[in-house]
Every structure is written in structure tokens, then in C-alpha cells.
Design a protein around this motif. Structure first.
Motif, PDB file in Angstrom:
ATOM      1  N   PHE A 198       0.814  -1.225   0.000  1.00  0.00           N
ATOM      2  CA  PHE A 198       0.000   0.000   0.000  1.00  0.00           C
ATOM      3  C   PHE A 198       0.844   1.271   0.000  1.00  0.00           C
ATOM      4  N   LEU A 199       2.158   1.175   0.252  1.00  0.00           N
ATOM      5  CA  LEU A 199       3.011   2.356   0.258  1.00  0.00           C
ATOM      6  C   LEU A 199       3.423   2.796  -1.146  1.00  0.00           C
ATOM      7  N   SER A 200       3.243   1.939  -2.132  1.00  0.00           N
ATOM      8  CA  SER A 200       3.653   2.269  -3.497  1.00  0.00           C
ATOM      9  C   SER A 200       2.708   3.308  -4.119  1.00  0.00           C
ATOM     10  N   TYR A 201       3.283   4.171  -4.984  1.00  0.00           N
ATOM     11  CA  TYR A 201       2.466   5.139  -5.723  1.00  0.00           C
ATOM     12  C   TYR A 201       3.151   5.397  -7.072  1.00  0.00           C
ATOM     13  N   PRO A 202       2.455   6.001  -8.051  1.00  0.00           N
ATOM     14  CA  PRO A 202       3.004   6.099  -9.415  1.00  0.00           C
ATOM     15  C   PRO A 202       4.311   6.875  -9.537  1.00  0.00           C
ATOM     16  N   GLY A 203       4.533   7.880  -8.689  1.00  0.00           N
ATOM     17  CA  GLY A 203       5.771   8.641  -8.762  1.00  0.00           C
ATOM     18  C   GLY A 203       5.578  10.045  -9.315  1.00  0.00           C
ATOM     19  N   LEU A 204       6.537  10.922  -8.997  1.00  0.00           N
ATOM     20  CA  LEU A 204       6.528  12.311  -9.455  1.00  0.00           C
ATOM     21  C   LEU A 204       7.913  12.670  -9.965  1.00  0.00           C
ATOM     22  N   SER A 205       7.969  13.498 -11.018  1.00  0.00           N
ATOM     23  CA  SER A 205       9.262  13.979 -11.500  1.00  0.00           C
ATOM     24  C   SER A 205       9.776  15.066 -10.563  1.00  0.00           C
ATOM     25  N   VAL A 206      11.076  15.324 -10.643  1.00  0.00           N
ATOM     26  CA  VAL A 206      11.690  16.345  -9.782  1.00  0.00           C
ATOM     27  C   VAL A 206      11.043  17.700 -10.025  1.00  0.00           C
ATOM     28  N   ASN A 207      10.865  18.074 -11.298  1.00  0.00           N
ATOM     29  CA  ASN A 207      10.299  19.390 -11.612  1.00  0.00           C
ATOM     30  C   ASN A 207       8.853  19.513 -11.137  1.00  0.00           C
ATOM     31  N   ARG A 208       8.070  18.481 -11.387  1.00  0.00           N
ATOM     32  CA  ARG A 208       6.663  18.562 -10.992  1.00  0.00           C
ATOM     33  C   ARG A 208       6.525  18.655  -9.469  1.00  0.00           C
ATOM     34  N   PHE A 209       7.331  17.879  -8.763  1.00  0.00           N
ATOM     35  CA  PHE A 209       7.225  17.884  -7.299  1.00  0.00           C
ATOM     36  C   PHE A 209       7.665  19.223  -6.714  1.00  0.00           C
ATOM     37  N   PHE A 210       8.879  19.668  -7.068  1.00  0.00           N
ATOM     38  CA  PHE A 210       9.415  20.876  -6.428  1.00  0.00           C
ATOM     39  C   PHE A 210       8.709  22.147  -6.910  1.00  0.00           C
ATOM     40  N   SER A 211       8.139  22.121  -8.113  1.00  0.00           N
ATOM     41  CA  SER A 211       7.429  23.322  -8.556  1.00  0.00           C
ATOM     42  C   SER A 211       6.114  23.508  -7.793  1.00  0.00           C
ATOM     43  N   GLN A 212       5.655  22.439  -7.111  1.00  0.00           N
ATOM     44  CA  GLN A 212       4.455  22.556  -6.276  1.00  0.00           C
ATOM     45  C   GLN A 212       4.767  22.607  -4.788  1.00  0.00           C
ATOM     46  N   LEU A 213       5.964  22.179  -4.408  1.00  0.00           N
ATOM     47  CA  LEU A 213       6.280  22.080  -2.981  1.00  0.00           C
ATOM     48  C   LEU A 213       6.277  23.441  -2.308  1.00  0.00           C
ATOM     49  N   TYR A 214       6.725  24.484  -3.027  1.00  0.00           N
ATOM     50  CA  TYR A 214       6.788  25.824  -2.429  1.00  0.00           C
ATOM     51  C   TYR A 214       5.553  26.643  -2.827  1.00  0.00           C
ATOM     52  N   THR A 215       4.390  25.972  -2.781  1.00  0.00           N
ATOM     53  CA  THR A 215       3.113  26.648  -3.026  1.00  0.00           C
ATOM     54  C   THR A 215       2.209  26.387  -1.828  1.00  0.00           C
TER      55      THR A 215
END
Length: 733
Positions: free
Chosen positions: A257-274
């Protein structure tokens, strides 16, 4: 009479009536003194003046923006975090101080650090140039320019300066070159984000069209937040944050249940500081409510209200058996209303109460444990509740006023449980209270009862429907006005000192909230919270009690070593949604995880409040944490009452609320008697088992279970009276 050591009778007695009068009027002094952390720089001269001005400006910025000149939300939050980073890196060192000049770092390390000023300064200049370009009508910046002329220099300076700061040692009064680099980097990353977020490019975050510079700025900002959190709050929260960040990129390779599809570096960090992550709920609360109440607390400290609170507690409870222990409960409850952390509460009141507890017969371990348990309760004491209530209001959408009202009975039960544990131990050991000449005279303290006015004004304003911001501002102004009729009048100098103190005090909680925002961002973007909800839902199919027990363990585990605010913010994202999904009301679910996040401060093996108390009592830290867990053991039952008796959170008719409050209090007393093996006299093993059974019936909250529990309690009381017809005479401590 000074009492920084906590021993009010260390001096020889005097026959001078004037001196005796002063001794009775003043017992506690220095409670409001600013605590200087071991890794905090102590500047002199122009450096002190510079950082004092920055701290004052930082506090004033929030007061003006919140009340007079509002700012665009994301811009305001970015400035809020960046200001704390700049102040934090200026005041807190990344390594231990050199004890002498000969132990300072070699010159080559200084030169290497100075070299990092080039890429840091270059990134800052590029930020200004990009702002000019976009202001001139350009739609976006060339990605190559963002990468080579901003992103790479920014990350080089950030990583290099953080690593060098771990080895850079100077005497306490000197500033650090790597930290200057980090301050410039914080300014550059914040400046870039403000520039981009005030253009239509803001809408592209989380997509392939997002400017790559957001990723670099977010990566640098995240590293800065993690490093400052390490300096001001320890490694626990940083390690947990690192695990969550690692999960973003390692999660797709995990099983089950811990598995998930994954995120690219750009997609993740471009949303992290929002507003999904760093600029989200935790920073929203720290930039509005928390900073405002830190300023309020600083004004109260400047007017010496803390000294009065502790003296008031001595006058109210000092003469009862085990007096100093009960004083610590009252004082910590009062100080908890204006103090943001359990460990900070321990330091402010424990330096006085712990030595006094030892004096009347408590072992050092018990004295530290009692203070830790009492100080932890300050985090659930309305109206401020260690800032957790504000996050709860933000997350749930429930008005703060309703949350504060709901907290009344749980807070009272917590302090009752600690009080009963203390009182029964004192009765069991035959401890005395303090003598009349050792405590302040209540009638003299009553003349200064107006010092409670700012808190009363705060409560009144909140319940009259004023916004939290307006109520907090009025209370802050009231603290200054009230001081004008007190012995500690606040003039311009004292007000500036309070603003400086507020700016400094805010660094830890802002860093912690921003770091918690990183974790919340990971939870939101990866969906790991939903997977925990599914797990709880599966457990609830077997037993709701089992699901609650599992939720308790996760809340405590997530909170170990973390300040209360961050512990609750993380638990609210991971655990509370699961509890709501199994049919528990949102208010009950959030109070459940909030209560246990608070309790993590006295739960071994990582118990911050207990460790702070052990440092004062001189006893073993781990053994003190185990004892504080025992002292607060009854309180670990209280959150389960929320589930079985929602009336405990003011959900029900007045009659239901009154019945639950009374029977729960009796149940807590019987549970405390079980732990201490003392009811109205000593109890045997089988009697403890009977008392425990009666306590659980009362805690369950049903009408028939209450009657059974009361019957058991009355039976045990009659039995105790027959076996112990007279009370044991107290022995001298």
C-alpha cells in the motif's frame, strides 16, 4: 528577593519588617527573562544593533501587514519564511562555538566560505534582472538563463554554505561567513519566487510548463528550511522530513500500500513551495495567528506577567501538601497560555519549581517529571493552546472559538490527572506544604490582579466575534497599557525590546511550521495520507478501538522529538483523515491526534519536555521521561473519552456535558489512585484492579457504566475508611 536558583530560603532569615514584606511580595523573579539557547550568538556593538533592528522590523512588518496594509497572500508568506531564515542564520550557529580564539576555524575555511559569496551574489543579481525583464513585458525567462545563471549558482552556494557551516567554528560573539552566504541565498530564492508568483506563470506550477527556476528556488528554500530547523529544533523533525522527501522518489519502488506512481523532480518541487506545501496551512497559521501571539507573549514577558503568574500560583497552592508540585501545575497552566512550547514552559517555570519540589521531599526524578507533565499540559490550555488550535481551525474550517470551548474539559481533565497523581504521591509519602513565610501573601498579589486583563480581553474579544487577528492585536495593546499602572511600565525602549524578543522567539516556530509544510506537501502530492486512511478503515472493520489505538501510536511516533505544532500538523495530515473516514466527527478526530501529539513531549524514548526538566533536576533524562510518562498516564486515557463521550468536547446538552465532566473527573481520580497505589490510604494489588475497573467504567461515559463505576468507587471509599480510619500524619520533608 532574587530567586533564579529556585531556593527562596537560601539567605539567612532577617528581622527587618521591610525586608520580610518584600520577601513575601516577591518569590519568583526572572521567569520572564529571555532564554539564550546554547547555539545562539550573543552579539555586541553594531552587530547587536543590526540584528535587533532586523528583529524589530520583522515583528512590525507582521503587525502592519495584518492590521493596516494587507499584502498578496503568497508574497506575504514567502517574506514571512524568508525573514525567519535570514534572522535564524544570523543568530544561530550551525556548529558548536569555539571556546577560545585559538579554536576558531582556519583561514582557508573562511576564504572558501567567502568564495561562495560569488555564486550567491550572482544568483541575487540575476533575480533582480529577471524581475526587470518580466516587468518590462516579457512572458517568461529563457530556461537556459534560469538554470545556468540562477539555479546552478543558487544550489552551489546553498549546499556549499550548509556543509561548511557544520565545520565552521567561531567564538560566540562573532558572525559566520557561511551563514552570510545562506542569508543571501534565502533572499535570492524568496525574491525569485515573489517575482514569478506575481505573474501568470504562477498558474503553471505542477505542470511541464512551470519555469525551471521555481524548482531550483524551491530546492534551495527547502534545504534552508531543513538546516534552520536542525539548528533550532534538533534532528528529529529533519530526519522525518528527509524520510518523507525520500519517499517522493523511492515510493514507486516500494511494495504494497506504500507504493504510488511517482513524481518527476520538476513537478514535485514546482508545487512544494506553493500552498500545497511550504506556503500552505502550517505557514498560513504561523504567518497570521502564531506570529501575532508570539508578539503578545513577548509584550507580557516585557511587563513581567510571568513572574506574577508564578507568584500567584505559589499563593494559591503553595501551602497544600507537596505544595511546589501543585504550584508547578498551576504555574505551567498559566504560562502555557502565553508560551508556545512544552520545553520552553519547563525552562521558564521549572528552574523555580523543581528545586523547591526537591526541598519538600520529591526525588529529583519525580520533580522533573511533574514539571514536564504539567508544562506539557499548557499546550492544550485555552485560549492559545500552543498554537495547535489555530492549525486545527485552519485545517478543519471549524471556528477557533468553538475549538477553544471544546478544549476546556479535556484541558481540565489533563491538569486534574496530574494534580491527583501529585496529591496522592504527597499523601503517600507524608509530604508537607510550604510554610506561610515561604510564599507570597495572596491578598497582596490580589492588588495586581489587573495583570490578567490582557488575557481576559483576548478571551472576551474572541467570544464577542472579533477575528483572531483583531483580538490578538487588542490584547497586545492591552498588555502595554496595563503595564503603565504596574511596577514594570513599558516605555518606548521596553516596547522595542518586546518587538525584538518577539522576532527572535518566532524563529523556531516559523522554521518548524515551514518544515512541517514540507511533510504536508509530500503527503498531499503522493497520496500517502489516503493510504493510511485505508489502513485505519481496514482496522476499524475489525474494531474501532483497535483503529483508535493504532492512530494513537502513529500520532505519538510522529510527534517524538518534534515541537507540538509540527507534531500535530503532520498527524493531522496522516492520521485525522483516516479517523474521519471511519465515522468519527472531524472535531473529535482532530482533538484525538492533537492530544497525543502533545503527549509525545513526555513519551519515552524521545521526550523533549522531560529532557529539559532532567537538565534542571540533574537526574537521568531517560528515567525522568519514564517517570513523567507515569505521571501523565491517566491523561493518555482522556482522548479515548472523546470517542465514547463527545459531550466531553461540548457536543451535547448541558446536562450531558455536566454528567460526563463529573464522572470523568472521578474516573481520572480512581485511575490515578490505581497508578499510585493510594486511594484514601494504601491499596493492595486486588484493590488496584478493582479501582482500575471502576475507573474504566466511569471513563466509558455511558449512564449504566457510570452508575457501576460510581458504585465501585463508593464501595472502595467505604472500605478505605474502615481500614484507614485516620489520615497518616505528615512527616517533615
Amino acid at each position: 528577593m532574587s530567586n533564579n536558583t529556585g531556593s527562596p530560603n537560601s539567605a539567612a532569615p532577617t528581622n527587618d519588617p521591610a525586608e520580610q514584606k518584600n520577601a513575601q511580595e516577591i518569590l519568583a523573579e526572572g521567569v520572564d527573562e529571555e532564554v539564550v539557547e546554547p547555539n545562539r550568538r550573543v552579539f555586541t556593538g553594531w552587530q547587536w544593533a543590526l540584528f535587533a533592528c532586523v528583529a524589530i522590523a520583522y515583528s512590525l512588518f507582521h503587525l502592519i501587514t495584518l492590521n493596516v496594509l494587507p499584502m498578496e497572500t503568497w508574497t506575504y508568506r514567502i517574506v514571512h519564511v524568508a525573514g525567519a531564515l535570514i534572522l535564524g542564520f544570523g543568530l544561530f550557529t550551525g556548529a558548536r562555538f569555539a571556546s577560545t580564539a585559538s579554536e576558531e576555524s582556519p583561514k582557508w575555511l573562511t576564504l572558501l566560505s567567502a568564495a561562495l559569496l560569488i555564486p550567491a551574489g550572482y544568483a541575487l543579481v540575476q533575480t533582480v534582472l529577471m524581475w526587470q525583464t518580466l516587468s518590462g513585458g516579457a512572458m517568461r525567462i529563457d530556461p537556459q538563463v534560469e538554470s545556468w545563471h540562477f539555479g546552478y549558482p543558487l544550489l552551489l552556494a546553498t549546499v556549499g554554505a550548509i556543509v561548511l557551516s557544520w565545520f565552521y567554528r567561531q567564538v560566540r560573539s562573532k558572525f559566520s561567513m557561511p551563514d552570510l552566504v545562506l542569508m543571501i541565498v534565502a533572499l535570492a530564492s524568496a525574491g525569485y519566487l515573489i517575482t514569478i508568483y506575481n505573474t501568470p506563470l504562477r498558474m503553471s506550477t505542477g505542470t511541464s510548463f512551470a519555469p525551471v527556476g521555481i524548482t531550483y528556488a524551491a530546492m534551495a528554500g527547502s534545504l534552508l528550511i531543513l538546516e534552520l530547523t536542525r539548528r533550532v529544533a534538533g534532528n528529529a523533525l529533519v530526519v522525518i522530513s528527509a524520510i518523507f522527501l525520500a519517499y517522493v522518489f523511492g515510493g514507486p519502488y516500494l511494495p504494497g500500500f506504500l507504493s504510488y506512481p511517482g513524481l518527476s523532480v520538476n513537478r514535485f518541487f514546482s508545487q512544494l513551495y506553493t500552498d500545497i506545501g511550504v506556503l500552505g496551512q502550517t505557514t498560513a497559521v504561523s504567518s497570521t495567528y502564531i506570529i501575532l501571539f508570539i508578539i503578545f507573549a513577548a509584550f507580557l514577558q516585557a511587563s513581567k506577567v510571568g513572574d506574577y503568574f508564578v507568584n500567584f500560583a505559589f499563593a494559591a497552592a503553595g501551602r497544600s501538601r507537596g505544595g511546589p508540585a501543585k504550584v508547578s501545575i498551576f504555574a505551567s497552566g498559566l504560562m502555557g497560555m502565553i508560551n508556545g512550547t512544552s520545553a520552553g514552559n519547563v525552562v521558564s517555570t521549572g528552574s523555580l519549581t523543581i528545586p523547591l519540589m526537591k526541598k519538600v521531599g520529591y526525588p529529583g526524578r519525580s520533580a522533573g517529571a511533574i514539571e514536564a507533565a504539567a508544562s506539557t499540559g499548557g499546550q492544550i490550555m485555552p485560549p492559545i493552546m500552543g498554537a495547535g488550535a489555530f492549525i486545527m481551525a485552519e485545517v478543519t474550517g471549524i471556528p477557533y472559538r468553538e475549538i477553544a470551548v471544546a478544549a476546556l474539559i479535556p484541558a481540565a481533565l489533563y491538569f486534574l490527572s496530574v494534580y491527583f497523581m501529585v496529591d496522592l504521591e504527597a499523601a503517600k509519602k507524608g509530604m508537607r506544604g510550604m510554610r506561610k513565610d515561604e510564599i507570597p501573601q495572596f491578598r497582596k498579589l490580589a492588588k495586581h490582579a489587573y495583570l490578567f486583563a490582557p488575557i481576559l480581553i483576548l478571551i472576551y474579544a474572541l467570544f464577542m466575534g472579533y477575528s483572531v487577528i483583531r483580538a490578538g492585536t487588542l490584547a497586545t495593546a492591552a498588555a502595554a497599557v496595563v503595564s503603565w499602572i504596574s511596577p514594570n511600565k513599558m516605555g518606548i525602549r521596553e516596547i522595542l525590546k518586546a518587538l525584538q524578543l518577539a522576532g527572535t522567539m518566532s524563529i523556531q516556530i516559523i522554521a518548524v511550521c515551514a518544515c512541517a509544510g514540507l511533510i504536508v506537501g509530500v503527503i498531499s502530492l503522493t497520496g500517502v495520507g489516503a493510504r493510511f486512511s485505508s489502513l485505519l478503515l481496514g482496522l476499524a472493520g475489525v474494531s474501532q478501538l483497535l483503529a483508535l489505538f493504532f492512530a494513537m501510536l502513529i500520532s505519538i511516533l510522529l510527534g517524538m522529538g518534534m515541537p507540538t505544532t509540527a507534531a500535530y500538523a503532520v498527524a493531522a495530515s496522516v492520521v485525522a483523515p483516516g479517523l474521519i473516514n471511519i465515522g468519527i466527527q472531524p472535531l473529535v478526530a482532530h482533538f484525538f491526534v492533537f492530544y497525543f501529539a502533545v503527549m509525545s513531549a513526555i513519551t519515552p524514548p524521545v521526550a523533549l519536555a522531560s529532557y529539559a526538566a532532567a537538565g534542571i533536576s540533574g537526574d537521568n533524562a531517560m528515567k525522568t521521561s519514564i517517570t513523567s510518562f507515569k505521571v501523565g498516564l491517566a491523561a493518555f486515557i482522556v482522548p479515548f473519552m472523546f470517542f465514547y463521550s463527545p459531550a466531553m468536547l461540548m457536543e451535547g446538552t448541558p446536562m450531558q456535558i455536566a454528567r460526563v465532566a463529573i464522572t470523568a473527573s472521578i474516573g481520572i481520580f480512581m485511575l490515578s489512585a490505581t497508578v499510585q497505589a493510594w486511594f484514601f490510604g494504601s491499596v493492595k494489588a486486588w484493590q488496584r484492579l478493582v479501582l482500575l475497573t471502576g475507573a474504566l467504567f466511569l471513563i466509558y461515559g455511558g449512564v449504566f457504566s457510570d452508575l457501576i463505576g460510581l458504585g465501585i468507587g463508593i464501595t472502595m471509599f467505604i472500605l478505605q475508611r474502615k481500614l484507614h480510619g485516620h489520615k497518616p500524619s505528615p512527616v517533615s520533608a
